[in-house]
Design a protein around this motif. Structure first.
Motif, short mmCIF file in Angstrom:
data_model
loop_
_atom_site.label_atom_id
_atom_site.label_comp_id
_atom_site.label_asym_id
_atom_site.label_seq_id
_atom_site.Cartn_x
_atom_site.Cartn_y
_atom_site.Cartn_z
N GLY A 235 0.81 -1.21 0.00
CA GLY A 235 0.00 0.00 0.00
C GLY A 235 0.84 1.25 0.00
N SER A 236 0.32 2.31 0.60
CA SER A 236 1.03 3.59 0.63
C SER A 236 1.91 3.72 1.86
N GLY A 237 1.85 2.73 2.78
CA GLY A 237 2.65 2.83 4.00
C GLY A 237 3.82 1.88 4.02
N ARG A 297 -3.57 7.58 -4.22
CA ARG A 297 -2.62 6.63 -3.66
C ARG A 297 -3.34 5.39 -3.12
N GLU A 298 -2.60 4.30 -2.97
CA GLU A 298 -3.16 3.06 -2.48
C GLU A 298 -3.49 3.16 -0.99
N THR A 299 -4.36 2.29 -0.50
CA THR A 299 -4.66 2.19 0.93
C THR A 299 -3.38 1.91 1.72
N ASP A 300 -3.30 2.47 2.91
CA ASP A 300 -2.21 2.15 3.84
C ASP A 300 -2.60 0.89 4.61
N PHE A 301 -1.86 -0.20 4.41
CA PHE A 301 -2.21 -1.47 5.03
C PHE A 301 -1.52 -1.69 6.39
N GLY A 302 -0.97 -0.65 6.95
CA GLY A 302 -0.45 -0.71 8.31
C GLY A 302 0.62 -1.79 8.49
N ALA A 303 0.47 -2.59 9.54
CA ALA A 303 1.45 -3.64 9.86
C ALA A 303 1.44 -4.78 8.87
N VAL A 361 -9.25 11.33 -19.59
CA VAL A 361 -8.06 11.42 -18.75
C VAL A 361 -7.61 10.03 -18.33
N LEU A 362 -6.32 9.77 -18.42
CA LEU A 362 -5.75 8.51 -17.92
C LEU A 362 -5.38 8.69 -16.46
N LEU A 363 -5.95 7.86 -15.58
CA LEU A 363 -5.58 7.86 -14.17
C LEU A 363 -4.77 6.60 -13.91
N VAL A 364 -3.52 6.75 -13.55
CA VAL A 364 -2.64 5.61 -13.26
C VAL A 364 -2.61 5.45 -11.74
N THR A 365 -3.20 4.37 -11.26
CA THR A 365 -3.37 4.23 -9.82
C THR A 365 -3.30 2.76 -9.41
N HIS A 366 -3.99 2.39 -8.34
CA HIS A 366 -3.79 1.10 -7.69
C HIS A 366 -5.08 0.29 -7.62
#
Length: 418
Positions: A235-237, A297-303, A361-366
């Motif tokens: 993810g983002s974390g 941005r992608e979800t932050d999946f923590g631990a 529009v092109l959105l490049v994401t997760h």
């Protein structure tokens, strides 16, 4: 627990017609203005604009403190009664908006109150400024007054339709607010007739509006990273990995396919390395710059970052079970819930729709942002994200129309990779 007051308004000059919304978030104790939101919506109905204002206000409050209590005040009797659960939601354009609004905060932490228009001047001003900016001209006072009459007539008409059916609460709405905090407004039979007459005059001779070209998002998931084939949480974390050799080849093939498509007018990417690298490959082929949108941005999946699903279950079985059962549950270690991700992604969607109105529009994401955009477009429940397969470097497409509707046109297309 913090307490916010949200005042929201939306308007349409024509119903449907050029529309906009405004929303203000106040500190409920001090009265301090904490946030203002407004946007031009293109051609939509007054009721759609009211709900979009409500959504903007709730999302702004959630961004300030997702654990707060919120008291919403609007001069739309329709929105207040529907979100309080006392009136049914029959119009298909309003159902997904109401469902989305009901999911921003837990229902027990939101109450609704009707207020007269003269007490909603701040949000009303923001809505009219948005309409002025969007149309390039300021509406005369008589036009605004006529739009108000038409909008109120529509609310009365829908209320009468509801009154003729069995009294069932709206499915997505919060519980009814306590009587002490919810005002009511009665419209006499003569007033209703007068308003309907104004509506009929305003609508005479109208035909279906020309909504113009939709805003189209081509959604590209980034190419593979070293973690992708191992099916690890990324993810983002976490470590923010770059593309692998396979991922770079996937990005090149996606770029070639999009060049053949020939319709992309702008490229926007999540700030993470794998999406920026994928976007750069496409942008170079199309000779376009890359803009960055943090909300993608992608979800932050923590631990759980870097773990496989099995490893996460072995180490944190209860947390993982809770996460799979509720969009409000956070991953172990202070990660981001799917509900919080949805609020963030929806806000990014609204910003991008406003910024790129009528363009492709092109959105490049997760994975999670793409699934969330598709889910919201379909009005599907939160658990539907677990039932979508989204491959690396796949393409999906969603179109957004000026009346507030959306259409999913493509999902998980991977033929360009073969």
């Amino acid at each position: 627990m913090r307490e916010f007051m949200v005042e929201a308004d939306g308007g349409s000059r024509g119903n449907p017609g050029p529309a906009g919304y405004g929303a203000v978030v106040f500190d409920a104790v001090t009265g301090e203005v904490l946030a203002e939101e407004s946007a031009y919506l293109g051609v939509v109905t007054n009721n759609v604009a009211e709900y979009r204002g409500l959504l903007a206000g709730l999302r702004a409050a959630h961004a300030l403190d997702p654990g707060a209590r919120v008291h919403v005040r609007m001069d739309s009797k329709l929105a207040v009664e529907q979100m309080s659960g006392r009136w049914q939601i029959k119009h298909p354009d309003l159902k997904p908006l109401a469902s989305e609004a009901a999911r921003v905060f837990p229902a027990a932490r939101v109450t609704y109150e009707w207020i007269p228009r003269e007490r909603n001047k701040h949000a009303d001003r923001l809505a009219n400024e948005a309409m002025d900016a969007g149309t390039g001209k300021t509406a005369p006072a008589e036009a605004v007054a006529q739009a108000d009459a038409v909008a109120q007539a529509d609310a009365v008409a829908e209320a009468e339709v509801v009154a003729q059916t069995e009294p069932a609460p709206a499915a997505p709405a919060a519980p009814a607010a306590p009587a002490a905090t919810t005002a009511t407004a009665a419209v006499s039979g003569k007033a209703a007739a007068d308003l309907r007459a104004a509506s009929n005059v305003a609508k005479a001779g109208w035909s279906a509006p020309d909504l113009g070209p939709p805003t189209t998002f081509v959604l590209l998931r980034h190419g593979e990273t070293p973690l992708t084939p191992q099916k690890r949480f990324s993810g983002s974390g976490g470590s923010d990995p770059s593309l692998s050799d396979v991922g770079r080849e996937q990005a090149r093939r996606a770029a070639a396919a999009l060049a053949r498509r020939g319709t992309i007018e702008a490229v926007v990417a999540s700030p993470l390395a794998r999406t920026r690298e994928t976007a750069a490959a496409v942008a170079e082929r199309l000779a376009l710059p890359v803009a960055v949108e943090d909300g993608l941005r992608e979800t932050d999946f923590g631990a759980w970052e870097g773990l496989t699903f099995g490893e996460a279950r072995a180490r944190h079985p209860d947390d993982l079970t809770a996460w799979l059962s509720s969009p409000e549950a956070e991953p172990t270690g202070g990660g981001e819930s799917f509900a919080a991700t949805a609020v963030r992604v929806a806000a990014a969607r609204d910003r991008l729709v406003a910024a790129y109105a009528g363009r492709t529009v092109l959105l490049v994401t997760h994975v999670t942002p793409i699934k969330t955009l598709l889910r919201l477009a379909l009005g599907a429940p939160p658990e539907s994200v677990f039932r979508m397969e989204l491959s690396a470097a796949s393409l999906s497409v969603v179109a957004y129309y000026a009346d507030g509707n959306a259409s999913v046109r493509l999902f998980n297309e991977t033929s360009h990779l073969r």
